[in-house]
Design a protein around this motif. Sequence first.
Motif, mmCIF file in Angstrom:
data_model
loop_
_atom_site.group_PDB
_atom_site.id
_atom_site.type_symbol
_atom_site.label_atom_id
_atom_site.label_comp_id
_atom_site.label_asym_id
_atom_site.label_seq_id
_atom_site.Cartn_x
_atom_site.Cartn_y
_atom_site.Cartn_z
ATOM 1 N N ALA A 161 0.872 -1.185 0.000
ATOM 2 C CA ALA A 161 0.000 0.000 0.000
ATOM 3 C C ALA A 161 0.896 1.218 0.000
ATOM 4 O O ALA A 161 2.008 1.185 0.540
ATOM 5 C CB ALA A 161 -0.915 0.020 1.220
ATOM 6 N N ASP A 162 0.407 2.305 -0.597
ATOM 7 C CA ASP A 162 1.238 3.511 -0.643
ATOM 8 C C ASP A 162 1.574 4.020 0.748
ATOM 9 O O ASP A 162 2.644 4.566 0.994
ATOM 10 C CB ASP A 162 0.592 4.599 -1.504
ATOM 11 N N THR A 163 0.682 3.805 1.712
ATOM 12 C CA THR A 163 0.875 4.353 3.054
ATOM 13 C C THR A 163 1.753 3.498 3.962
ATOM 14 O O THR A 163 2.189 3.976 5.008
ATOM 15 C CB THR A 163 -0.503 4.582 3.720
ATOM 16 N N TYR A 164 2.050 2.243 3.594
ATOM 17 C CA TYR A 164 2.891 1.396 4.444
ATOM 18 C C TYR A 164 4.295 1.995 4.526
ATOM 19 O O TYR A 164 5.010 2.067 3.525
ATOM 20 C CB TYR A 164 2.985 -0.025 3.898
ATOM 21 N N GLY A 165 4.666 2.394 5.747
ATOM 22 C CA GLY A 165 5.959 3.050 5.898
ATOM 23 C C GLY A 165 5.999 4.405 5.229
ATOM 24 O O GLY A 165 7.077 4.927 4.949
ATOM 25 N N ALA A 166 4.811 4.975 4.948
ATOM 26 C CA ALA A 166 4.708 6.271 4.249
ATOM 27 C C ALA A 166 5.500 6.234 2.940
ATOM 28 O O ALA A 166 6.361 7.069 2.678
ATOM 29 C CB ALA A 166 5.194 7.405 5.155
ATOM 30 N N GLY A 167 5.207 5.222 2.132
ATOM 31 C CA GLY A 167 5.843 5.074 0.829
ATOM 32 C C GLY A 167 7.024 4.136 0.813
ATOM 33 O O GLY A 167 7.455 3.686 -0.253
ATOM 34 N N HIS A 168 7.555 3.806 1.983
ATOM 35 C CA HIS A 168 8.800 3.028 2.033
ATOM 36 C C HIS A 168 8.615 1.586 1.561
ATOM 37 O O HIS A 168 9.489 1.030 0.884
ATOM 38 C CB HIS A 168 9.369 3.042 3.449
ATOM 39 N N SER A 169 7.492 0.968 1.901
ATOM 40 C CA SER A 169 7.258 -0.415 1.477
ATOM 41 C C SER A 169 7.271 -0.532 -0.039
ATOM 42 O O SER A 169 7.871 -1.457 -0.600
ATOM 43 C CB SER A 169 5.929 -0.924 2.035
#
Length: 351
Positions: A87-95
């Motif tokens: 998801a785009d929000t996982y880790g605020a883009g980090h994933s």
Amino acid sequence: METTSHTSATSHTSTTAETHPQPHTHTRSLGRSGIQVSALGFGCWAIGGEWQDTDGQPLGWGKVDDEESVRAVRRALDLGVTFFDTADTYGAGHSERVLGRALGRRRADVVVATKWGNLFDEATRTRTGQDDTPAHARRALTASLDRLGTDHVDLYQLHLSDAEPERAAELRDSCEEFVREGLIRAYAWSTDDPDRAAVFAEGPHCAAVQHRLNILQDAPELLALCERFELASINRSPLAMGLLTGKHTGGRALEAGDIRSTPPAWLPGFSADGGADPEWLGRVEALREVLTSEGRTLAQGALAWIWARSPRTVPIPGFRSVAQAEENAGALAKGPLTAAQVTEIDRLLGR
């Protein structure tokens, strides 16, 4: 854009009717899309590392080693896992960035799913809100493509579980536009509400519903909806946020950056003092003998129950290490539980 279905897994049919009453394959179809994926996917929430909400509450699973995450993704690929959900929000883009780097030149060998709907600040790793507008859906998709290093997403999923049905219909139409433009191949909604899921299901290129499903938290209405609309059932929390791994014991504290250390209302099984709920652990212990049959680990048995629950299911356990990737992928070779084992589990759980 890739137009063919990708998978590196191979079909397998059991020769022992008693062990596997139905033929077991290592692959499943993402609903009516025709996209083939491994029967086991990997969830990439944990490899996003630490992130938080605006109140400083943790939203990740604690610290993570990016190089180990990359090795784990590549090991999963070698073991036949061809579906990765982020998801785009996982880790605020980090994933997304870590997954894109790990896949590299093997992008064409896998099916990538991501999600949109949340707003976040990459610099501070903070989720700042949400946006359910069609304009944001396009902005978010463009940003995800950049972080993943790809020209298309195979499965694009709405990440706002309680979005209004009227707005969801608009977003479904936006997804159809993205399909026509070659930016995505199919779409889905991540929600535990069957009525909401049905709104997306009416779209021609809707391929799945992502919803919670594990041996402790069944979802008969959503499975019935997937059957009715010919959708895949993508299963988050297949290991009950780690309770079904056998690695949690009563009183064991979790690290401060782990969402389970201060569980939100939607996360049962963990107490506010940072440990696993003894009542939930008791249920897991009651199932241990059945789940660890045929040489399975506890986690592999929990995944085997999901496959036995419906031929449409694709569980997506999380991972943070090569060892976890190997254990989870090892469930594929052992296949689903038998009908008799499923009945015994229902008896043990009193349902």
